[in-house]
Design a protein around this motif. Structure first.
Motif, PDB file in Angstrom:
ATOM      1  N   LEU A 165      -2.326  -4.394  -1.623  1.00  0.00           N
ATOM      2  CA  LEU A 165      -3.441  -3.062  -2.119  1.00  0.00           C
ATOM      3  C   LEU A 165      -4.191  -4.762  -3.740  1.00  0.00           C
ATOM      4  O   LEU A 165      -3.206  -4.551  -4.412  1.00  0.00           O
ATOM      5  N   ALA A 167      -7.993  -0.637  -8.191  1.00  0.00           N
ATOM      6  CA  ALA A 167      -7.855  -0.709  -6.505  1.00  0.00           C
ATOM      7  C   ALA A 167      -9.368  -2.250  -6.285  1.00  0.00           C
ATOM      8  O   ALA A 167     -10.446  -1.598  -6.261  1.00  0.00           O
ATOM      9  N   ILE A 225      -8.034  -5.364   0.252  1.00  0.00           N
ATOM     10  CA  ILE A 225      -6.637  -5.671   0.803  1.00  0.00           C
ATOM     11  C   ILE A 225      -6.516  -6.500   1.125  1.00  0.00           C
ATOM     12  O   ILE A 225      -7.370  -7.213   1.614  1.00  0.00           O
ATOM     13  N   VAL A 228       0.616  -1.292   0.024  1.00  0.00           N
ATOM     14  CA  VAL A 228       0.173  -0.246  -0.007  1.00  0.00           C
ATOM     15  C   VAL A 228       0.770   0.976  -0.200  1.00  0.00           C
ATOM     16  O   VAL A 228      -0.120   2.571  -0.598  1.00  0.00           O
TER      17      VAL A 228
END
Ligand code: COA
Length: 142
Positions: free
Chosen positions: A138, A122, A125, A106
């Motif tokens: 990410l 994106a 996570i 990230v």
């Protein structure tokens, strides 16, 4: 600058760059196995006979899982990463891959900027995915 397929003879040079850039580098054997599988695509960028960048993906069920992207530090921010990854994606599409995915730290803003430029978005996570130092990943998709 020449972008071409990674060959067995390139592995010692690629591995040397890998060891300098990443805290958990791939072994020579990891690269050797990966370039032998015909579903995978591995590229190097050569300038004046020297390898200055490399990248690669595993082709799995129509998806390209990009797992290596590196440009020698003295050659960064000149568009080499973008040209190299665009070639990887183009070859992948010609080979029938429909989508591409990767993980990135990230905090790795230059890599994230590069992936956005190529059209990646994106998608989530992965908590504490990386070690040394521990950090979230990410997940991005194209
Ligand atoms: C990530 C990496 C491959 C990029 O290669 P590169 O040849 O420098 O890439 P490019 O020059 O094509 O693009 C870099 C982009 O990052 C941008 N950038 C550079 N530093 C930045 C920063 N601190 N914040 C935001 N963007 C940044 C540049 O402006 C450029 O974007 P632009 O084309 O829109 O101007 C290279 O930095 C690298 O090898 N890093 C170490 C290994 C690594 O992190 N690999 C990725 C693991 S997922």
């Amino acid at each position: 600058m020449v972008i071409r397929q990674m060959e067995e003879k390139d592995i010692p040079y690629v591995h040397e760059i890998e060891g300098r850039i990443f805290s958990r580098p791939w072994s020579k054997e990891d690269f050797r196995k990966s370039i032998q599988d015909p579903h995978n695509i591995y590229l190097v960028v050569e300038q004046d006979g020297e390898i200055i960048a490399y990248c690669g993906l595993w082709g799995v069920a129509g998806e390209g899982q990009i797992n290596n992207v590196a440009v020698e530090s003295s050659y960064r921010n000149r568009g080499i990463g973008r040209k190299m990854l665009q070639s990887l994606i183009d070859i992948g599409r010609n080979n029938g891959l429909k989508s591409f995915t990767l993980e990135v730290r990230v905090s790795n803003l230059s890599a994230i900027a590069l992936y956005h430029r190529l059209g990646f978005q994106a998608a989530g996570i992965r908590k504490s995915f990386y070690e040394a130092p521990k950090e979230d990943a990410l997940i991005m998709w194209l």
